[in-house]
Structures are given as C-alpha cells and as structure tokens.
Design an enzyme around this catalytic site. Sequence first.
Site, PDB file in Angstrom:
ATOM      1  N   HIS A 118       0.795  -1.156  -0.121  1.00 57.53           N
ATOM      2  CA  HIS A 118      -0.024  -0.045  -0.062  1.00 57.53           C
ATOM      3  C   HIS A 118       0.962   1.077  -0.086  1.00 57.53           C
ATOM      4  CE1 HIS A 118      -3.524   2.419   1.215  1.00 57.53           C
ATOM      5  NE2 HIS A 118      -2.823   3.246   1.845  1.00 57.53           N
ATOM      6  N   GLU A 119       1.776   1.379   1.058  1.00 56.24           N
ATOM      7  CA  GLU A 119       2.742   2.626   1.124  1.00 56.24           C
ATOM      8  C   GLU A 119       3.574   2.623  -0.035  1.00 56.24           C
ATOM      9  OE1 GLU A 119       1.715   4.752   3.370  1.00 56.24           O
ATOM     10  OE2 GLU A 119       0.321   3.413   4.328  1.00 56.24           O
ATOM     11  N   HIS A 172       1.830   4.539  -2.873  1.00 54.25           N
ATOM     12  CA  HIS A 172       2.167   5.963  -2.672  1.00 54.25           C
ATOM     13  C   HIS A 172       3.411   6.484  -3.016  1.00 54.25           C
ATOM     14  CE1 HIS A 172      -2.025   6.678  -0.595  1.00 54.25           C
ATOM     15  NE2 HIS A 172      -1.684   5.887   0.517  1.00 54.25           N
ATOM     16  N   GLU A 201      -4.670   8.008  -3.264  1.00 52.57           N
ATOM     17  CA  GLU A 201      -5.000   6.387  -2.537  1.00 52.57           C
ATOM     18  C   GLU A 201      -5.272   5.573  -3.652  1.00 52.57           C
ATOM     19  OE1 GLU A 201      -4.508   6.030   0.417  1.00 52.57           O
ATOM     20  OE2 GLU A 201      -5.633   4.194   0.829  1.00 52.57           O
TER      21      GLU A 201
HETATM   22 ZN    ZN Z   1      -2.983   5.266   1.963  1.00 49.33          ZN
END
Ligand code: ZN
Length: 499
Positions: A263-264, A267, A293
Amino acid sequence: MSLPALLDRLADIHNLDQAGALLNWDQRTYMPPRGSEPRAKQLATLAKLSHDLLVSQQTQDLLAAAEAAATHFPSGSKERAMLRVARRNMDKATKVPTALVVALTETASRAEDVWQQARADNNYPAFAPWLDKLLDLKRQYAAAVMPNVPIFDALLDDFEEGMTAAELNPLFDTLKAHGIPLVAAIQSRGKKISSDILTQHFDPAAQQAFCAFILKECGFPFDRGRLDTSVHPFCTNFSQNDVRITTRWEPNWLPGALFGCLHEMGHAFYELNIAPEYEATPLASGVSLGVHESQSRLWENLVGRSREFWIRYYTHLQKAFPSQLSAIPLDAFYESINRVAPSFIRVEADEVTYNLHIILRYEMEQALLNRQLSVTDAPAAWNEKLHKYLGITPPTDREGILQDVHWAFGGFGYFPTYSLGNVLAAQLFQSASHDLPTLRTDIQSGHFAGLLDWLRIHVHQHGKRYQPRALVLQATGKPLSTDAYLNYLTDKFGAIYRL
Ligand code: ZN
C-alpha cells in the site's frame, strides 16, 4: 523573470515544509517518547516560518507580478498550472490567521502523542478533550478559509480539490447499496474461509526481509527510499529522491505488514515518479489524496491480492516461512488473504467491507463538526453504526473509535479519499489492462515495469499539473464512476465465494 523569482521564493517555503515533514517522520519512528513537547514546538516554529513567508507582502507581490506577466504562457501550460496552484495555496493561507496555524500544528502534534498513549491504554476519555480542541480549531479553520460552504466541504477541499459532500453522497449510496447485500450474500453462501493460516506466528525480522524483497521486485528504489517501523503505517517524502514508507510488524498477523508495505509503496511510486522538473515547485506532489490513494490501493489490492501475484511469489513466501506455509496450497492462501468477514479494524478490513468503515467515519465526522454529536457520545455512536453496517460491536474503544490516527492530527475530511481511491484504482487498472493486454501475465511473471510506466505516464509524472477531475478523464477517457470497481468486486469475490 517574474516566474523564476516567485518559484525561488516558493522553493524556500517548500524546503521549510520538507524539514517539518522530516521532524514529523522522526517523531513517528525513532523519537523517544519524552521528546514530544519540544518537538511540537519545533514543528510549530517551522510551520510559522513557512506560513509567514508564504503570506508575506513580498511573496504576494511576487505572485501578483508573475500572474500579470503570465499572459504569454499558453493556457494548459505547466507555468499556468504552477500559478494556479500557487494562487490556491496563497488564498487558503492568507485567510488563516497565523495564531490559528500555530495552534493547529501544536495541538495536532501533542494530540497525536496523547492518542498513541490513549490507544495503548484503551483510554478514550484521555483523548476526548484533545479531539474536542481539534474539532473546534478545525471549525475555525473552515470558517476562515471557505466561509460560505458547509464546514465539512471546506475541510474536504484541502484533500480533494473541488469535491463536496453533495457529490460524495450518491457515490457512497451506491457503494452502500452494493456493499451491504454483497457482504450478506457472501455470509449466506456459507463457504468457510479461515484466517488461521495468517494468524500463526510470523517472525517480524523474517517479515521485514520478505517485504523488502517484494518491494525490490516491484521496483521500489532503495537508493531513493527507506522502509521503517511506526505505530500507524504512512508514506512521506523530503524530496523526489528521498521517499520513505513505514509499516508495523505484527507477529501474529501476516497481512498487516505485507499489504501495508504494498500500500505505502503505491503512494511512494507516485512521489518518486513526478516529473523531475517539478521538484520544489507548486506541482511537486500528488494532485489529491483520492488520486494518491488510488495508487496505493492499486498495488495493495489489484496487484498484491491478485491470484497472478501469488502464482509468482507464493513459493518465495513459503521459503521465508516454511513451518507455517509449506503445507498450505496456493489456493488456500489466496482465499485467506481475500477472506470477507466483518471486522473492527479498518486497515485490516477486506475489500468488500472496507468502504462501510469509511462511510461510518464520513457520517460521524459531519455529525461531530456540525455539533449534532458530542465528543462524549462519539464512542457509543461509533459502535452503533458499526453494528448497523457490519453487524458487530467492538469490545473496546481500542478496536473502535481509537483505532485511527487521522482525527488525532486533525485530518477531518480525509477518510472519504480512501473510498475515492478504491473506486479510481479499479478504473485505472481497467484502462491499464486495455492498453497493456499482457498485464495479468506480466504480473504472474514478476514484470511490473509496464504497469509502473503506464501509471507514471498517465498519473504520476503530472504531479499537481491537472485538477483531479481532468486527470481522471485524461487517464481513463471517462469521469470517475463506480462501474469498474463494482464489476471488479463482483467478479473477484463472486469467483472466490462461488456466488
Ligand atoms: Zn494510503
């Protein structure tokens, strides 16, 4: 020469902000607990310097001069975009009194530490007065910055330019109307998928090594980034060549760190791939939190929780954890990481129930900001809503209202961007699949360069050059819609649960 003079000034302000971001990263990763009070003051000083420099007469004059001289830049040019973003930032900043900026920064920094302790102790009453203070400061902020719109819309605009609750409501209604019956259909199907595979003991050091391996495989450049440990996972950056992600290592929950890292990483890819010429300019970051996101969700869910990904990497994971996984077939692992079950913790929620967690927070924030709900009554309201949407009640506030960091740093209006990200991730993935017909087999072979390049070209490189709506239209050929996302959920979970 007026634009370069303005950009020099804005780069100074940007650098002060990045220094503050580094202090904040340190506070959340390595700072000893008793450093928090002076750290709050340091952050407040930097925020004050940055704010004062931005709203100074000199910077205002530089901006006005650059705008006056901008007529020779074609409309749609990067120069026009820089001026548009600079003007938006200036207008927001000049409307907020410096004393309020300082109070917000200092209160948020202290409140975050109080929240960490309150969460550890399951002590909501310790956090409640800080939540109250932050709500009050944010109401003042909203009234200063956008006095003629609802408080919630003014706060939302900081994260998702131009978005309003009036626009979000129908989108959330669609997600609710699809999500609640889908959860019910899955539960009534009676197919039992266990999470026991994932709750065995997984040595944190081995998890860390495996996550670093996966990040490298996906193309995360460790000479331009780091992976560290924090209570709440996040991504931050101090320049385009220094982008940092964190996660928490849970010995009895494998997906936490694993999917947290993916997830990160999503980003981080966004920040790493913005056009180098935008560094330290007003265009030097992702366009909105919703679009940001979409990048993290795309890597976490559409790539990381796909069967193709684990066809490639499951044997590696088995080698990292032989005693836990060698007897578990790929199919059982794939199903367990995609198990749908109502749960308390948002960051660990499955893809089907996730948006219902967001809708709960979205509704509560509006009620808190509008004083329809008191801080004292908030935990009960939380529990009641969770029961209504997911049929479960948290045993303690630690698993309820205290779980997220967002309200502790004053991030009201932030949560809807998670659902926007889910929806947009599916729409982008659909467009990428159309342009890259071998995308699924590429993932299965561990080749991510094509996808990363597609995202770089269509999303990342532009930074803040286009507004969110224009970027989505340009990248996918249509406005944001729940179609691709709902199809994705129905197809994927229909197959897993044989609906
Ligand atoms: Zn996030």
